[in-house]
Design a protein around this motif. Structure first.
Motif, PDB file in Angstrom:
ATOM      1  N   THR A 361       0.815  -1.136   0.023  1.00 19.42           N
ATOM      2  CA  THR A 361      -0.165   0.137   0.080  1.00 19.42           C
ATOM      3  C   THR A 361       0.720   1.130   0.139  1.00 19.42           C
ATOM      4  O   THR A 361       0.416   2.383  -0.586  1.00 19.42           O
ATOM      5  CB  THR A 361      -0.990  -0.027   1.175  1.00 19.42           C
ATOM      6  OG1 THR A 361      -0.068  -0.316   2.347  1.00 19.42           O
ATOM      7  CG2 THR A 361      -2.100  -0.884   1.038  1.00 19.42           C
ATOM      8  N   ASP A 365       0.594   4.234  -2.448  1.00 23.23           N
ATOM      9  CA  ASP A 365       0.641   5.709  -2.227  1.00 23.23           C
ATOM     10  C   ASP A 365       1.530   6.565  -2.999  1.00 23.23           C
ATOM     11  O   ASP A 365       1.401   7.775  -3.267  1.00 23.23           O
ATOM     12  CB  ASP A 365       0.849   5.824  -0.699  1.00 23.23           C
ATOM     13  CG  ASP A 365      -0.661   5.720  -0.016  1.00 23.23           C
ATOM     14  OD1 ASP A 365      -1.467   5.160  -0.539  1.00 23.23           O
ATOM     15  OD2 ASP A 365      -0.289   5.695   1.399  1.00 23.23           O
ATOM     16  N   ARG A 368       1.028   7.020  -6.549  1.00 25.10           N
ATOM     17  CA  ARG A 368       0.021   7.783  -6.844  1.00 25.10           C
ATOM     18  C   ARG A 368       0.271   9.264  -6.586  1.00 25.10           C
ATOM     19  O   ARG A 368       0.163  10.266  -7.441  1.00 25.10           O
ATOM     20  CB  ARG A 368      -1.540   7.695  -5.676  1.00 25.10           C
ATOM     21  CG  ARG A 368      -2.520   8.596  -6.078  1.00 25.10           C
ATOM     22  CD  ARG A 368      -3.562   8.309  -5.285  1.00 25.10           C
ATOM     23  NE  ARG A 368      -3.530   8.123  -3.992  1.00 25.10           N
ATOM     24  CZ  ARG A 368      -4.227   7.868  -3.172  1.00 25.10           C
ATOM     25  NH1 ARG A 368      -5.654   7.833  -3.388  1.00 25.10           N
ATOM     26  NH2 ARG A 368      -4.226   7.725  -1.642  1.00 25.10           N
ATOM     27  N   GLN A 369       1.268   9.476  -5.511  1.00 24.06           N
ATOM     28  CA  GLN A 369       1.729  10.696  -5.222  1.00 24.06           C
ATOM     29  C   GLN A 369       2.730  11.337  -6.595  1.00 24.06           C
ATOM     30  O   GLN A 369       2.666  12.187  -6.998  1.00 24.06           O
ATOM     31  CB  GLN A 369       2.545  10.781  -4.240  1.00 24.06           C
ATOM     32  CG  GLN A 369       3.080  12.249  -3.813  1.00 24.06           C
ATOM     33  CD  GLN A 369       3.967  12.296  -2.473  1.00 24.06           C
ATOM     34  OE1 GLN A 369       3.965  11.500  -1.352  1.00 24.06           O
ATOM     35  NE2 GLN A 369       4.660  13.196  -2.288  1.00 24.06           N
ATOM     36  N   ASN A 381      -8.414   6.437  -6.617  1.00 25.26           N
ATOM     37  CA  ASN A 381      -7.703   5.013  -6.331  1.00 25.26           C
ATOM     38  C   ASN A 381      -8.985   4.398  -5.728  1.00 25.26           C
ATOM     39  O   ASN A 381      -9.255   4.682  -4.757  1.00 25.26           O
ATOM     40  CB  ASN A 381      -6.699   4.952  -5.379  1.00 25.26           C
ATOM     41  CG  ASN A 381      -5.305   5.044  -6.341  1.00 25.26           C
ATOM     42  OD1 ASN A 381      -5.230   5.682  -7.339  1.00 25.26           O
ATOM     43  ND2 ASN A 381      -4.308   4.704  -5.609  1.00 25.26           N
ATOM     44  N   ASN A 628     -12.189   6.348  -1.783  1.00 22.67           N
ATOM     45  CA  ASN A 628     -10.753   6.707  -1.215  1.00 22.67           C
ATOM     46  C   ASN A 628     -10.704   6.481   0.234  1.00 22.67           C
ATOM     47  O   ASN A 628      -9.500   6.284   0.797  1.00 22.67           O
ATOM     48  CB  ASN A 628     -10.478   8.083  -1.488  1.00 22.67           C
ATOM     49  CG  ASN A 628     -10.035   8.127  -3.108  1.00 22.67           C
ATOM     50  OD1 ASN A 628      -9.592   7.423  -3.629  1.00 22.67           O
ATOM     51  ND2 ASN A 628     -10.484   9.360  -3.460  1.00 22.67           N
TER      52      ASN A 628
END
Ligand code: GDP
Ligand code: MG
Length: 630
Positions: A361, A365, A368-369, A381, A628
Motif C-alpha cells: 500500500t 501511495d 499515486r503521489q 484510487n 478513497n
C-alpha cells in the motif's frame, strides 16, 4: 584497486535509522562528493541532504523508494592501499524489500544499521535474515549515538538475543549526523567484508549480472551491472541471456556518485551501461549479459524472482477527458518502475481507467503521489485488494485460467472484485485461495495483549513469542494478506503509541471461504464499491457499507433503496424516501418548459454529480470520499 561491494541495509520503517544520511557521510569521507555544507545556499540542512534520495517523492516524504548505488575510492589510512567500494543505499519500507533483495545478489556484505534510540525493530529482523541467508558478511552499526536518548548498551543486548551477535564484539557506534565514527566504520568495512570471490581476471570472457535499471531522459535506458568476470569497453557487443538480443555498448562507467564515464569495467566492479534499449521492459532484472562472442554461452546467474504485485487497485482520472493524459503519465512512470503492473479496466461509476498492481500500500501511495506531482494529474484510487485464486471443478466452463505451479493445476486469478464468480457460477467453484503473509511484530511488553487481540480479529494465527530484552517482545503471526491492507498498520501504531513495528513476508496461498459483497442502488450494482471478503465478515461489511452509502445519497425524485448483497443474497437494506413530488407543479401549474428550466438551473448550481448505478447520481465528492476512504 581491490574491489569490495557492500550495502547499507536495514530499517524498513517510517522511523528512519539514518541509512541515507550515513551514505552522505560515506560519500564525503571518501571525497566522492564535496562536503555537504551545513549552511549551503539552498538552506540545505547537512543532516537532511540525503544525496542518494533522488526522486522528488523521496525528498518530500523523507523515505528511500529506490535503491541507489555509488562507487567510492577509499585509501586506507595505515596501508595506503586504495580500495574501490560500491555502496547501495536501500529503501527502508517493507513494500520495497524487492529493491533490497535484488541488491543483495550484487553484494558481499551489509551494514546492518540500528538506531540506538529505537533499538531492533521488526524490519531489522527481516533484513538480518535476508542478508544471513545470502551468506553476506554482516557488520552491525549503532547509529544516532549523538542523541541523549540513545541507549547503546540496551540495543547491544537486543542484538545478542535476536541475532546471536556477541555484544562484547566491539560493535561500531556512529553518528550519521555528525560523522562521528565514520572513519572507523570504513576501516571495518575493509577488515570485515570480503572482496568479490569471482576470478578477477580480465582475460576471461565478459559476464555480468543486471541488477537495476532506470530510464534517463537524456540517454534512455540505463543498466546497472555487477561484473562477474572479464572486462567490457565501449563498442563491445554483448548478449542478454533472457532475450537473446545483442547490443553494442554505447558508453559505460561508474556511479561516482552520478554517471561518470570510464574506459572499461572489470570483474568485481559495479557500473552502468548504455545499450540503446528502447524500454526498461527489455532490461530484465536478474538477467545475465555476456560477450556476444562467447561460445558456448556461459551458465546464467540464477536470476531473481520478478517483482510480484501483491495489492491491486483501480485508478481513474477524476475527469473522463483526462484519460489519454493519464495513460501517458502512467506509461512514463512505469518506464522507471517495472514493478507496477498495468491493465485497462472500466467502471459504470468511474468510466475508463486502469487496474494497477503494486508491491504494497505504501508503494501504491507513492506511485499515486508521483503520478500527481510529476505529471500533474489527479487520480481516483479504488480500495486496495489482494489477488485471489479460484480452482474450478469444470475448467472448460471458465475463461482466462492460468497455470499455477504450486498447486499443479489451473486457477483463475482475481485481481478485481468484478471478476469474482457470479452466484450462478459458484456451484462450479472447487476452492478459493487467498494470499498469506508471515508478520513479525516487535513491541514493548505492555502492548502485547492489545496486539494479540488485533491479530486475532484479523484472522491471525500465532507462530512465535520471544522476549528479546527485559521489556520487548517479538511476535510472529500468520495473517491473510487482505487483513493487513487497510487499517491494520494504523491500528497497530495507534494501539502502541507508535512503539510497535511490523514487517511481513509472503507465505503462499491458503484455502479460504471468500464471498463478494455488492452494494445495490435500486437494484443496480455500484461496481466501484464491490469487495471480496471472508464469509465471517461479509454481513458486517455489507451492513456498514449500506449505512455509509446512505450517508452520502441525497433525496431525489424517486425513492432510493440501498441494499447489501452477499453471494447474490440481500443481507441488509436501507432506503432514502423520495422528495415530495409536484412542488413545482403546484407553483407553476402545467407549464412544463418553465418547470424543466427551473430544475436545470437548480442542477447546474449544485455540486458536481457522478452517475454511479442505474442512473442514480451522487455528489462526486461524497462518492469519492467513500471510495478513497477505505
Ligand atoms: P533512512 O530511512 O534509514 O535512510 O534514514 P534517513 O537517512 O532518511 O534519516 C532519517 C532521519 O534521522 C533524518 O531526519 C536524519 O536527519 C536523522 N538522522 C540520521 N542519522 C542521524 C544521527 O546519527 N543522529 C541524529 N541525531 N539524527 C540522525
Ligand atoms: Mg533512506
Amino acid at each position: 584497486f581491490i574491489v569490495r561491494v557492500l550495502r547499507v541495509g536495514e530499517s524498513r520503517t517510517h522511523i528512519d535509522h539514518g541509512k541515507s544520511t550515513l551514505a552522505d557521510r560515506l560519500l564525503e569521507a571518501t571525497d566522492t562528493t564535496e562536503t555537504i555544507s551545513t549552511t549551503a545556499s539552498g538552506g540545505g540542512n547537512k543532516a537532511n541532504q540525503r544525496v542518494l534520495d533522488k526522486l522528488a517523492v523521496e525528498k518530500s516524504r523523507g523515505i528511500t523508494v529506490k535503491a541507489q548505488t555509488a562507487s567510492m575510492f577509499y585509501t586506507h589510512p595505515v596501508s595506503k592501499i586504495t580500495y574501490l567500494l560500491n555502496l547501495i543505499d536501500t529503501p527502508g519500507h517493507v513494500d520495497f524489500s524487492y529493491e533490497v533483495s535484488r541488491s543483495l545478489s550484487a553484494c558481499q556484505g551489509t551494514l546492518l544499521l540500528v538506531d540506538a534510540c529505537q533499538g531492533v525493530q521488526a524490519q531489522t529482523v527481516a533484513n538480518f535474515f535476508l542478508a544471513f541467508s545470502e551468506n553476506l558478511a554482516i557488520v552491525p552499526v549503532l547509529n544516532k549515538i549523538d542523541l541523549p536518548a540513545s541507549d547503546p548498551q540496551k540495543v547491544l543486548r537486543q542484538l545478542e538475543t535476536a541475532f546471536d551477535i556477541d555484544s562484547s564484539a566491539n560493535v561500531l557506534q556512529v553518528s550519521a549526523k555528525t560523522g562521528l565514527g565514520v572513519p572507523a566504520l570504513l576501516e571495518r568495512v575493509i577488515s570485515d567484508i570480503p572482496p568479490p570471490q569471482s576470478p578477477v581476471s580480465k582475460t576471461e570472457p565478459f559476464k555480468a549480472l543486471l541488477f537495476d535499471t532506470w530510464y534517463d531522459s537524456y540517454v534512455g535506458v540505463v543498466c546497472l551491472v555487477a561484473v562477474h568476470s572479464g572486462q567490457i569497453r565501449k563498442g563491445d557487443r554483448i548478449t542478454s541471456h533472457h532475450t537473446k538480443l545483442s547490443y553494442d555498448v554505447i558508453s559505460l562507467g561508474i556511479m561516482h556518485p552520478e554517471q561518470t564515464a570510464t574506459p572499461s569495467l572489470s570483474a568485481g566492479q559495479v557500473g552502468f551501461l548504455h545499450l540503446g534499449m528502447k524500454t526498461t521492459r527489455d532490461a530484465n532484472i536478474g538477467d545475465t549479459f555476456y560477450a556476444a562472442t562467447t561460445s558456448p554461452p556461459p551458465t546464467p546467474f540464477p536470476g531473481f524472482k520478478p517483482a510480484k504485485s501483491m495489492v491491486f487497485a483501480g485508478a481513474y482520472p477524476i475527469d473522463a477527458s483526462e484519460f489519454p493524459k493519464m495513460q501517458d503519465a502512467i506509461d512514463r512512470l512505469t518506464l522507471n518502475d517495472a514493478s507496477v503492473s498495468v491493465a485497462r479496466e472500466s467502471s459504470t461509476a468511474l468510466g475508463q481507467g486502469f487496474r494497477l498492481g503494486f508491491l504494497g500500500t505504501l508503494h501504491m501511495d507513492v506511485f499515486r503521489q508521483r503520478l500527481e506531482e510529476e505529471h500533474d494529474s489527479t487520480v481516483i484510487n479504488t480500495a486496495p485488494s489482494a489477488s485471489y485464486q479460484v480452482a474450478y471443478k469444470d475448467e472448460r466452463k471458465v475463461q482466462g485460467m492460468e497455470w499455477n505451479e504450486n498447486f499443479g493445476r489451473n486457477v483463475k486469478i482475481i485481481r478485481n472484485p468484478a471478476d469474482f464468480p457470479e452466484p450462478d457460477e459458484l456451484g462450479n467453484v472447487e476452492a478459493f485461495y487467498e494470499p498469506i503473509v508471515v508478520g513479525t511484530l516487535i513491541t514493548p511488553v505492555e502492548y502485547v495483549g492489545g496486539l494479540m487481540e488485533l491479530c486475532g480479529t484479523h484472522r491471525g494465527e500465532q507462530l512465535e513469542y520471544t522476549t528479546i530484552d527485559e521489556n520487548r517482545v517479538l511476535l510472529k503471526y500468520k495473517l491473510p494478506m487482505s487483513e493487513i491492507l487497510t487499517d491494520f498498520y494504523d491500528t497497530l501504531k495507534s494501539r502502541t503509541q507508535g512503539y510497535a513495528t511490523f514487517d511481513y513476508e509472503e507465505s503462499g496461498y491458503a484455502r479460504s471461504d471468500l464471498v463478494k459483497v455488492n452494494l445495490l442502488l435500486n437494484g443496480h450494482r455500484v461496481d466501484a464499491l464491490a469487495t471480496i471478503v471472508h464469509r465471517a465478515a461479509a454481513e458486517r461489511v455489507a451492513k456498514t457499507w449500506v449505512k455509509r452509502l446512505k450517508g452520502v445519497v441525497e433525496r431525489q425524485l424517486v425513492e432510493i433503496v440501498i441494499q447489501g448483497q452477499v453471494d447474490g443474497k440481500i443481507v441488509s437494506r436501507e432506503s432514502v424516501s423520495a422528495l415530495r413530488k409536484d412542488v413545482t407543479a403546484k407553483l407553476y401549474g402545467g407549464d412544463v418548459t418553465r418547470k424543466m428550466k427551473l430544475l436545470e438551473k437548480q442542477k447546474a448550481g449544485k455540486k458536481r454529480m457522478k452517475a454511479v448505478a442505474g442512473g442514480i447520481q451522487l455528489p462526486q465528492e461524497a462518492f469519492l470520499s467513500l471510495i478513497n476512504g477505505v
